[in-house]
Design a protein around this motif. Structure first.
Motif, PDB file in Angstrom:
ATOM      1  N   LEU A  21       0.709   7.140   6.520  1.00  0.00           N
ATOM      2  CA  LEU A  21       1.178   5.857   5.959  1.00  0.00           C
ATOM      3  C   LEU A  21       1.830   5.025   6.990  1.00  0.00           C
ATOM      4  O   LEU A  21       2.594   5.676   7.463  1.00  0.00           O
ATOM      5  N   GLN A  22       1.214   3.745   7.145  1.00  0.00           N
ATOM      6  CA  GLN A  22       2.122   2.934   7.997  1.00  0.00           C
ATOM      7  C   GLN A  22       3.041   2.266   7.209  1.00  0.00           C
ATOM      8  O   GLN A  22       2.786   1.638   6.315  1.00  0.00           O
ATOM      9  N   SER A  23       4.275   2.196   7.575  1.00  0.00           N
ATOM     10  CA  SER A  23       5.221   1.536   6.916  1.00  0.00           C
ATOM     11  C   SER A  23       4.862   0.051   6.686  1.00  0.00           C
ATOM     12  O   SER A  23       4.586  -0.617   7.464  1.00  0.00           O
ATOM     13  N   GLY A  24       5.228  -0.337   5.374  1.00  0.00           N
ATOM     14  CA  GLY A  24       5.073  -1.794   4.934  1.00  0.00           C
ATOM     15  C   GLY A  24       3.855  -1.691   4.346  1.00  0.00           C
ATOM     16  O   GLY A  24       3.367  -2.597   3.411  1.00  0.00           O
ATOM     17  N   TRP A  45      -7.184  17.432   9.578  1.00  0.00           N
ATOM     18  CA  TRP A  45      -7.322  16.172   9.733  1.00  0.00           C
ATOM     19  C   TRP A  45      -6.196  15.480   9.192  1.00  0.00           C
ATOM     20  O   TRP A  45      -5.581  15.793   8.041  1.00  0.00           O
ATOM     21  N   VAL A  46      -5.499  14.408   9.718  1.00  0.00           N
ATOM     22  CA  VAL A  46      -4.559  13.396   9.136  1.00  0.00           C
ATOM     23  C   VAL A  46      -5.646  12.194   9.018  1.00  0.00           C
ATOM     24  O   VAL A  46      -6.015  11.566   9.681  1.00  0.00           O
ATOM     25  N   ASN A  47      -5.879  11.842   7.443  1.00  0.00           N
ATOM     26  CA  ASN A  47      -6.643  10.706   7.382  1.00  0.00           C
ATOM     27  C   ASN A  47      -5.477   9.223   7.167  1.00  0.00           C
ATOM     28  O   ASN A  47      -4.408   9.762   6.646  1.00  0.00           O
ATOM     29  N   PHE A  48      -5.928   8.279   7.368  1.00  0.00           N
ATOM     30  CA  PHE A  48      -5.002   7.244   7.313  1.00  0.00           C
ATOM     31  C   PHE A  48      -6.005   5.729   7.004  1.00  0.00           C
ATOM     32  O   PHE A  48      -7.160   5.937   7.417  1.00  0.00           O
ATOM     33  N   LEU A  49      -5.363   4.734   6.414  1.00  0.00           N
ATOM     34  CA  LEU A  49      -6.167   3.628   6.335  1.00  0.00           C
ATOM     35  C   LEU A  49      -5.707   2.485   7.452  1.00  0.00           C
ATOM     36  O   LEU A  49      -6.775   1.796   8.167  1.00  0.00           O
ATOM     37  N   ARG A  50      -4.615   2.384   7.996  1.00  0.00           N
ATOM     38  CA  ARG A  50      -4.291   1.400   9.150  1.00  0.00           C
ATOM     39  C   ARG A  50      -2.946   2.104   9.783  1.00  0.00           C
ATOM     40  O   ARG A  50      -2.489   3.283   9.226  1.00  0.00           O
ATOM     41  N   ASN A  51      -2.819   1.768  11.053  1.00  0.00           N
ATOM     42  CA  ASN A  51      -1.791   2.124  11.969  1.00  0.00           C
ATOM     43  C   ASN A  51      -1.120   1.147  12.520  1.00  0.00           C
ATOM     44  O   ASN A  51      -1.406   0.137  12.071  1.00  0.00           O
ATOM     45  N   HIS A  52      -0.453   1.502  13.584  1.00  0.00           N
ATOM     46  CA  HIS A  52       0.291   0.255  14.302  1.00  0.00           C
ATOM     47  C   HIS A  52      -0.344  -0.315  15.263  1.00  0.00           C
ATOM     48  O   HIS A  52       0.287  -1.142  16.101  1.00  0.00           O
ATOM     49  N   ASP A  53      -1.724   0.078  15.575  1.00  0.00           N
ATOM     50  CA  ASP A  53      -2.380  -0.651  16.764  1.00  0.00           C
ATOM     51  C   ASP A  53      -3.691  -1.271  15.890  1.00  0.00           C
ATOM     52  O   ASP A  53      -3.407  -1.734  15.024  1.00  0.00           O
ATOM     53  N   GLU A  54      -4.612  -1.818  16.561  1.00  0.00           N
ATOM     54  CA  GLU A  54      -5.810  -2.569  16.160  1.00  0.00           C
ATOM     55  C   GLU A  54      -6.543  -1.563  15.206  1.00  0.00           C
ATOM     56  O   GLU A  54      -6.204  -0.228  15.422  1.00  0.00           O
TER      57      GLU A  54
END
Length: 549
Positions: free
Chosen positions: A379-382, A307-316
């Motif tokens: 991680l989403q840049s920013g 799995w690649v876990n993430f908090l936010r991406n570049h979509d909604e």
């Protein structure tokens, strides 16, 4: 860099060349500018860079409408610039993953232009057509607010063509062996240019029923079953480069997600949309029940994929994986007062900082929990500096504003006039670049950036998170969460408090007290015989490790 298992414990940084850094001052980011910022990414500690679409495109959908799979949009640079970027990233120990959109093309792509002009051309069957719309397969479009359905009429062809996304993005007929060979050649091309793997956009729609007769890959010549499409892609990339990887964007139902790994023969990695919805919600509402629910929903993929876990991406922020009551609560609780953030009837076009009202402690504990999950991390840049969204921009562009490097003109992104920038830099309000930027946070030990950087280093120093035995000791408080990892004779405990007040948790810790070492975080702890007491401030966290007795 020849470790074939590198992806099992990687921190992947997602960036858009158009909005990352502009070297030539025209208002558009470019590969030369991104290359100039590789030192920052090396300092951050990431293992791989996921580069969102940079191919020639009319940019009606941020580059996910590809007009040429084998080139660089000339506003962003050249193929030589891409190769220089990849070489420089490799020199700094970072791999490069490119984003490939194989479900559909732009209507501007040569294949579609030739397909519409000649019904007898081989390219006509690269797409899906009907002359009898009333008899054709119908279903809802992925963008229901903007598209009436999945068929649009083409004046040149005199037929309707099938599209699951926007009308300017006709679906490719991936059941056609000639199309598949084209796609495999694209994989080979970018590996030869220096890529180390690929995010495959819209993997789930690629397998869905398409066209007049709702054809699936069950019916595709040359494939025994649908997953063979991705198994063949993996065979192609591994034949070219043994440690190259495929990363799936497959926002399917939880019970189907293990299918995309193909028993270890298809995708290496898959974005964890189930955990994303639940983790980000849990931190926002200061309650850990969503994390327990996510882990109950997810299939066991040990031994077959990561799995690649993430908090936010570049979509909604897509909330569809939450239970109905939580979905409705999240719609209201996290949205802006005007309701402008809600989109596609499924999520908020907001950044992580927006969701947490800019609270640096809550942003930090969210990242601590993220890095304390088995698998890899994106991680989403920013987000590592707490950037916000700009709801005056259309649709998903709200979360795609330029990187904020410092408090100079355009946040240091570009020397161009502000109106010339691809998207405007946020220059007013809580998240304006004069208050939220890399330069101000780089040397501040309490900044979001510093804490995220520390967590990346802590994760790098804790191989047990990805490779050890994972368990969750029972907690006394609904807002606290402790992860335990047993690996090679050592025990790692990662304690987190999501509550808005301090909390004390006591859990078993069967280690030699003299061997205990602090890994990261400001939380207090006291190790006694067989247990440890954690005293965590609001949004506090601490990781500790000891030698098992």
């Amino acid at each position: 860099m020849t470790d074939p298992d590198w992806y099992q414990d990687a921190t992947i940084y997602s960036l858009d060349i158009k909005t990352f850094n502009d070297a030539d001052g025209d208002g558009w980011g470019d590969f030369e500018g991104a290359t100039e910022r590789l030192g920052y990414l090396e300092e951050l500690g990431v293992d791989a860079l996921w580069i969102r679409p940079f191919y020639p495109s009319p940019l009606r959908d941020n580059g996910y409408d590809v007009a040429d799979y084998r080139d660089v949009d000339d506003r962003l640079g050249t193929l030589a610039d891409f190769r220089a970027f990849a070489d420089a990233a490799h020199d700094r120990g970072m791999r490069v993953l490119t984003d490939l959109v194989f479900n559909h093309t732009s209507i501007d792509h040569e294949w579609f232009q030739r397909a519409r002009e000649d019904p007898y051309s081989a390219y006509h069957d690269y797409y899906l057509w009907t002359s009898h719309l009333e008899d054709a397969h119908q279903r809802g479009n992925i963008f229901p607010e903007y598209e009436d359905g999945v068929w649009s009429y083409d004046d040149v062809a005199g037929k309707h063509y099938f599209h699951q996304f926007y009308h300017h993005q006709p679906d490719l007929n991936v059941a056609n062996p000639a199309v598949r060979e084209e796609l495999y050649d694209v994989l080979r091309f970018w590996l030869d240019q220096g890529a180390d793997g690929f995010r495959i956009d819209a993997a789930h729609p690629m397998l869905m029923a398409k066209g007049h007769n709702a054809m699936t890959l069950e019916d595709a010549p040359g494939l025994d079953e649908p997953i063979d499409l991705f198994k063949e892609m993996r065979a192609v990339v591994e034949a070219e480069q043994a440690d190259a990887v495929l990363l799936a964007e497959a926002d399917d139902e939880p019970e189907h997600l293990d299918y995309y790994f193909g028993d270890g023969e298809a995708f290496h990695l898959q974005f964890n949309f189930v955990m994303n919805a639940h983790l980000t919600y849990a931190v926002g509402v200061a309650d850990t029940w969503p994390l327990h629910r996510a882990e109950e929903l997810l299939p066991d993929v040990s031994g077959v994929g990561t799995w690649v876990n993430f908090l936010r991406n570049h979509d909604e922020w897509n909330l569809l994986k939450l239970p109905e009551e939580a979905f409705e609560h999240a719609r209201e609780y996290f949205g802006d007062d005007e309701g402008d953030s809600w989109i596609f009837e499924r999520g908020h076009r907001l950044r992580l900082a927006d969701l947490y009202d800019g609270d640096p402690d809550r942003i930090a504990v969210a990242h601590a929990l993220l890095f304390a999950l088995p698998g890899s991390v994106a991680l989403q840049s920013g987000d590592e500096i707490g950037m916000g969204s700009d709801l005056s921009l259309p649709e998903r562009e709200a979360v795609r504003t330029p990187m904020q490097w410092d408090d100079s003109k355009n946040g240091g992104f570009s020397a161009a006039d502000p109106e010339a920038c691809y998207n405007p830099v946020i220059d007013e309000g809580q998240y304006a670049y004069d208050g939220v930027n890399v330069a101000d946070q780089r040397e501040d030990p309490d900044s979001v950036l510093s804490r995220v950087r520390e967590l990346i280093a802590a994760r790098e120093a804790s191989p047990g998170i990805a490779r050890g035995h994972y368990s969750v000791p029972e907690a006394d408080h609904k807002g606290t969460r402790v992860h335990r990892f047993d690996h090679e004779g050592r025990v790692l405990l990662c304690a987190h408090n999501l509550a808005r007040e301090g909390r004390r948790e006591i859990v078993g810790f069967d280690v030699d007290p003299d061997s205990v070492e602090h890994i990261v975080g400001d939380g207090d702890y006291h190790v006694a015989d067989g247990s440890v007491t954690f005293d965590l401030d609001a949004c506090g966290y601490v990781w500790i490790r000891g030698q098992r007795r």
